[in-house]
Design an enzyme around this catalytic site. Sequence first.
Site, PDB file in Angstrom:
ATOM      1  N   ARG A 169       0.829  -1.224   0.000  1.00 48.59           N
ATOM      2  CA  ARG A 169       0.000   0.000   0.000  1.00 48.59           C
ATOM      3  C   ARG A 169       0.857   1.265   0.000  1.00 48.59           C
ATOM      4  NH1 ARG A 169      -2.761  -3.768  -0.630  1.00 48.59           N
ATOM      5  NH2 ARG A 169      -4.845  -4.182   0.191  1.00 48.59           N
ATOM      6  N   SER A 242     -11.055  -0.404   2.910  1.00 47.57           N
ATOM      7  CA  SER A 242     -10.299  -0.528   4.172  1.00 47.57           C
ATOM      8  C   SER A 242      -9.803   0.835   4.612  1.00 47.57           C
ATOM      9  CB  SER A 242      -9.086  -1.429   3.973  1.00 47.57           C
ATOM     10  OG  SER A 242      -9.501  -2.680   3.488  1.00 47.57           O
ATOM     11  N   GLU A 339      -5.191   4.158   5.523  1.00 48.76           N
ATOM     12  CA  GLU A 339      -4.851   3.846   4.131  1.00 48.76           C
ATOM     13  C   GLU A 339      -5.233   4.996   3.190  1.00 48.76           C
ATOM     14  OE1 GLU A 339      -5.829  -0.216   2.675  1.00 48.76           O
ATOM     15  OE2 GLU A 339      -6.595   0.861   0.930  1.00 48.76           O
TER      16      GLU A 339
HETATM   17  C1  FAD Z   1     -15.382  -0.394  -1.623  1.00 47.83           C
HETATM   18  C2  FAD Z   1     -13.905  -0.127  -1.811  1.00 47.83           C
HETATM   19  C3  FAD Z   1     -13.023  -1.186  -1.901  1.00 47.83           C
HETATM   20  C4  FAD Z   1     -11.650  -0.968  -2.080  1.00 47.83           C
HETATM   21  N1  FAD Z   1     -10.819  -2.040  -2.153  1.00 47.83           N
HETATM   22  C5  FAD Z   1      -9.491  -1.857  -2.335  1.00 47.83           C
HETATM   23  C6  FAD Z   1      -8.612  -2.972  -2.426  1.00 47.83           C
HETATM   24  O1  FAD Z   1      -9.023  -4.130  -2.382  1.00 47.83           O
HETATM   25  N2  FAD Z   1      -7.286  -2.739  -2.576  1.00 47.83           N
HETATM   26  C7  FAD Z   1      -6.781  -1.470  -2.655  1.00 47.83           C
HETATM   27  O2  FAD Z   1      -5.570  -1.342  -2.794  1.00 47.83           O
HETATM   28  N3  FAD Z   1      -7.605  -0.397  -2.595  1.00 47.83           N
HETATM   29  C8  FAD Z   1      -8.933  -0.558  -2.422  1.00 47.83           C
HETATM   30  N4  FAD Z   1      -9.766   0.540  -2.327  1.00 47.83           N
HETATM   31  C9  FAD Z   1      -9.191   1.890  -2.401  1.00 47.83           C
HETATM   32  C10 FAD Z   1      -9.260   2.540  -3.793  1.00 47.83           C
HETATM   33  O3  FAD Z   1     -10.217   1.909  -4.602  1.00 47.83           O
HETATM   34  C11 FAD Z   1      -7.920   2.515  -4.516  1.00 47.83           C
HETATM   35  O4  FAD Z   1      -6.918   3.116  -3.734  1.00 47.83           O
HETATM   36  C12 FAD Z   1      -7.987   3.242  -5.874  1.00 47.83           C
HETATM   37  O5  FAD Z   1      -6.783   3.058  -6.580  1.00 47.83           O
HETATM   38  C13 FAD Z   1      -8.284   4.729  -5.736  1.00 47.83           C
HETATM   39  O6  FAD Z   1      -8.604   5.224  -7.042  1.00 47.83           O
HETATM   40  P1  FAD Z   1      -9.334   6.618  -7.208  1.00 47.83           P
HETATM   41  O7  FAD Z   1      -9.342   6.960  -8.665  1.00 47.83           O
HETATM   42  O8  FAD Z   1     -10.665   6.587  -6.556  1.00 47.83           O
HETATM   43  O9  FAD Z   1      -8.337   7.574  -6.438  1.00 47.83           O
HETATM   44  P2  FAD Z   1      -8.694   8.795  -5.477  1.00 47.83           P
HETATM   45  O10 FAD Z   1      -9.408   8.313  -4.277  1.00 47.83           O
HETATM   46  O11 FAD Z   1      -9.346   9.865  -6.265  1.00 47.83           O
HETATM   47  O12 FAD Z   1      -7.236   9.267  -5.048  1.00 47.83           O
HETATM   48  C14 FAD Z   1      -6.480   8.480  -4.136  1.00 47.83           C
HETATM   49  C15 FAD Z   1      -5.058   9.048  -4.058  1.00 47.83           C
HETATM   50  O13 FAD Z   1      -4.420   8.883  -5.316  1.00 47.83           O
HETATM   51  C16 FAD Z   1      -4.034  10.148  -5.845  1.00 47.83           C
HETATM   52  N5  FAD Z   1      -4.274  10.100  -7.303  1.00 47.83           N
HETATM   53  C17 FAD Z   1      -5.370   9.653  -7.939  1.00 47.83           C
HETATM   54  N6  FAD Z   1      -5.187   9.714  -9.279  1.00 47.83           N
HETATM   55  C18 FAD Z   1      -3.952  10.225  -9.469  1.00 47.83           C
HETATM   56  C19 FAD Z   1      -3.178  10.549 -10.622  1.00 47.83           C
HETATM   57  N7  FAD Z   1      -3.637  10.365 -11.873  1.00 47.83           N
HETATM   58  N8  FAD Z   1      -1.934  11.081 -10.436  1.00 47.83           N
HETATM   59  C20 FAD Z   1      -1.447  11.288  -9.182  1.00 47.83           C
HETATM   60  N9  FAD Z   1      -2.126  11.010  -8.064  1.00 47.83           N
HETATM   61  C21 FAD Z   1      -3.371  10.483  -8.208  1.00 47.83           C
HETATM   62  C22 FAD Z   1      -4.897  11.173  -5.139  1.00 47.83           C
HETATM   63  O14 FAD Z   1      -4.268  12.450  -5.129  1.00 47.83           O
HETATM   64  C23 FAD Z   1      -5.019  10.547  -3.769  1.00 47.83           C
HETATM   65  O15 FAD Z   1      -3.859  10.828  -3.008  1.00 47.83           O
HETATM   66  C24 FAD Z   1     -11.148   0.356  -2.158  1.00 47.83           C
HETATM   67  C25 FAD Z   1     -12.050   1.432  -2.079  1.00 47.83           C
HETATM   68  C26 FAD Z   1     -13.416   1.196  -1.907  1.00 47.83           C
HETATM   69  C27 FAD Z   1     -14.365   2.352  -1.848  1.00 47.83           C
END
Ligand code: FAD
Length: 347
Positions: A169, A242, A339
């Site tokens: 992570r 999480s 996280e």
């Molecule tokens: C129901 C649920 C289940 C999940 N299960 C998992 C799992 O099993 N494993 C896991 O690892 N995660 C999990 N997550 C967390 C999440 O889905 C991941 O971390 C995902 O990659 C976040 O993507 P996002 O586009 O929503 O990012 P955001 O939430 O919009 O951003 C998250 C972070 O990434 C940065 N970011 C986003 N895009 C960029 C970019 N293009 N360039 C630079 N920085 C960027 C943001 O600034 C922020 O710091 C889960 C979330 C939910 C709601």
Amino acid sequence: MAAAYSLAWDVPLRERNTFRIDCRARCLATVRDAAFLPELFADSAIAGLPVFVLGEGSNVLFAGGAYEGVVLHLVDGAARVTGQDDHVARVHVGAAMNWDALVDWSLDRGLRGLENLALIPGQAGAAPIQNIGAYGAEVGAFVAAVAAYDRARGHAVALDAQDCAFAYRDSIFKREADRYVVTAIELDLHRDDATNTAYAGLREELAAMGEAPPTPRNVAAAVRRIRRRKLPDPAVVGNAGSFFKNPIVAPAVAAELQARFTDLPVFPGGAAALRKLSAAWLIERAGWRGYREGDAGISSQHALVLVNHGNATGAQLLGLARRVADDVQRQFGVRLEPEPRIIGANF
Ligand SMILES: Cc1cc2nc3c(=O)[nH]c(=O)nc-3n(C[C@H](O)[C@H](O)[C@H](O)COP(=O)(O)OP(=O)(O)OC[C@H]3O[C@@H](n4cnc5c(N)ncnc54)[C@H](O)[C@@H]3O)c2cc1C
């Protein structure tokens, strides 16, 4: 033709984060063409404002009310094969592509590996930020390169997997938060790798489905079944998956805890023979599963998931998360780390 980027002011973010926190951004920059990021960062309209990249908002907690800066959102991502031989394909993925759509896109082309990561919400460009992982796989294992705009140097860069410093992570992008805007990822996906069913719960699910030997498609189906059963759906109740990482501890700490709590799950913790503890077990054992205080709560489905039952503020959710972490530390002597990215406050 649509502009390469556009700016909007005083924009509500409730529908742009899966916690459904009601807050606003001073400015939203919607970027259709990442080649124009230098122009955006030089735009006098946003001079001096902090910039935060927001994907689908599934790993972020807006804890400080309004965000007095620019929320940068990339749109229009797609995947294409840029090179291949009989065994492996190099895949270029625009940052804005939905991750789960990419999993299906790869399986449709006979490319293996991403099936264990099915149904993780978010954009492909966010996947390297915390090295998304689930069911025995992490995206870092497939990353050949990450294309990004480096705000510190003011130009586009390509980072290889080693530069990304992927860990549990974690990555360079998380450690140097807001420095890089990821514009695309390059993945190496194999055609003939064995399916990865190292995770016991996944094998059990496949057996229950009567799927033997497992194909990548039914591994993805099994992962989706488990996730739908175990995790609350953000469309129904606000959450970011999480909320806490599984703590990584020294073997002696794990052994001492296991002597006191014989049912404590302990896993290999990666480098240096460290051990990974189950944060969900610690929180549940501390008595927090299903706890609710106004609209802020801990999911009754999964102790690791902080939930917004309706109108909780980010500060209320953060306050509850801190108390859970303090209580776990008091009871077990182990510190939980969040996280998701927390905006507007420190944990
Ligand atoms: C129901 C649920 C289940 C999940 N299960 C998992 C799992 O099993 N494993 C896991 O690892 N995660 C999990 N997550 C967390 C999440 O889905 C991941 O971390 C995902 O990659 C976040 O993507 P996002 O586009 O929503 O990012 P955001 O939430 O919009 O951003 C998250 C972070 O990434 C940065 N970011 C986003 N895009 C960029 C970019 N293009 N360039 C630079 N920085 C960027 C943001 O600034 C922020 O710091 C889960 C979330 C939910 C709601």
